[in-house]
Write an enzyme that holds these catalytic residues in place. Structure first.
Site, PDB file in Angstrom:
ATOM      1  N   ASP A 138      23.203  59.373  52.907  1.00  0.00           N
ATOM      2  CA  ASP A 138      22.281  58.495  52.202  1.00  0.00           C
ATOM      3  C   ASP A 138      20.973  58.510  52.983  1.00  0.00           C
ATOM      4  OD1 ASP A 138      20.786  56.454  51.105  1.00  0.00           O
ATOM      5  OD2 ASP A 138      22.423  54.991  51.076  1.00  0.00           O
ATOM      6  N   SER A 144       5.248  64.756  43.224  1.00  0.00           N
ATOM      7  CA  SER A 144       5.103  64.488  41.790  1.00  0.00           C
ATOM      8  C   SER A 144       3.622  64.477  41.453  1.00  0.00           C
ATOM      9  CB  SER A 144       5.722  63.132  41.429  1.00  0.00           C
ATOM     10  OG  SER A 144       5.365  62.741  40.110  1.00  0.00           O
ATOM     11  N   TYR A 202       6.689  53.584  42.544  1.00  0.00           N
ATOM     12  CA  TYR A 202       7.046  55.006  42.591  1.00  0.00           C
ATOM     13  C   TYR A 202       5.818  55.886  42.840  1.00  0.00           C
ATOM     14  CZ  TYR A 202       8.907  59.560  41.218  1.00  0.00           C
ATOM     15  OH  TYR A 202       9.269  60.884  41.192  1.00  0.00           O
ATOM     16  N   LYS A 213       4.867  58.370  46.118  1.00  0.00           N
ATOM     17  CA  LYS A 213       4.516  59.787  46.019  1.00  0.00           C
ATOM     18  C   LYS A 213       3.107  60.061  46.556  1.00  0.00           C
ATOM     19  CE  LYS A 213       8.380  61.363  44.428  1.00  0.00           C
ATOM     20  NZ  LYS A 213       9.199  62.280  45.265  1.00  0.00           N
TER      21      LYS A 213
END
Length: 250
Positions: free
Chosen positions: A64, A145, A163, A167
């Site tokens: 993890d 991304s 998010y 990125k």
């Protein structure tokens, strides 16, 4: 890819989507690949898509990447068991629906940062320790991304605002890594790959209807770009690659 034959690659988030595609393509290219994931059984299941004589080149390990202690333990084991790490693909990433100004539940925000930012930083740190010890040409690839360069989400779309922040951090970290690797006097390349929308299961339920109407990349498209980046000669470093599906409107 001949320069990487029988050398060791680590792929995080290898159980599905882009990570699974990269894992299989690196094995097919002659590398020894360690696929890291929380769902280690799904990495093992990837072997059925490989030729019989290649299945022994894929090793599934549980990790993890949001937990630094797991990263340190796994990377130390890989370094000792596989004569070092030559390629790291930082692919593991998650997306959560969050509101920065109203939602007092900080758990999803921390999950995104712990996985997408700290996980990438700590995996890179541990891989570099191995690369520095063995002093071979090496390469780290961050799966970034397009939202790591510009925020496209409008008022009518679900709030996933932490998010793109995570990125954007990857974009900055890529340049920081490049400069630190130069100062290390070792031949370690770093590349950020920033895909547009990809047909994977990362999307939250609220996005499904929107995504179905969009042009999408397939995970294999991103994987082929990884192979291209790794195939460059020693004097060439692709710093950033942006990949969009044809017709993407943002």
């Amino acid at each position: 890819m001949n320069q990487w034959k029988n050398r060791t690659a680590v792929v995080t988030g290898a159980s599905s989507g882009i990570g699974a595609a990269i894992t299989k393509d690196l094995v097919r290219s002659g590398m020894i690949v360690i696929g890291l994931a929380r769902r280690v059984d799904r990495v093992e299941a990837l072997k059925k898509d490989l030729q019989l004589d290649l299945r022994g080149h894929l090793h599934a390990m549980k990790c993890d990447v949001s937990k630094e202690e797991e990263i340190v333990k796994v990377f130390s084991f890989i370094d000792s068991m596989f004569n070092g790490i030559d390629v790291l693909i930082n692919n593991a990433g998650i997306l959560r629906s969050t509101e920065l100004i109203s939602n007092k539940n900080s758990i999803p925000i921390r999950e995104v940062i712990d996985t997408n930012v700290f996980g990438l930083v700590f995996c890179s740190r541990e891989a570099v320790q191995s690369m520095m010890k063995h002093k071979r040409n090496s390469h780290i690839v961050h799966i970034n991304s397009i939202v790591g360069h510009k925020i496209f989400f409008g008022l009518e779309q679900p709030s996933i605002n932490i998010y793109p922040a995570s990125k954007h951090a990857v974009t900055a970290i890529t340049e920081i890594h490049r400069q630190e690797f130069i100062r290390s006097y070792l031949h370690i390349k770093v590349t950020s790959i920033s895909p547009g929308a990809v047909n994977t299961d990362i999307f939250i339920p609220e996005q499904k209807e929107i995504v179905q109407k969009m042009p999408l990349l397939e995970p294999e498209d991103v994987s082929q770009s990884v192979l291209h980046i790794l195939s460059t000669p020693a004097h060439v470093q692709i710093h950033e690659m942006i990949i969009k599906p044809f017709g993407e409107m943002f």
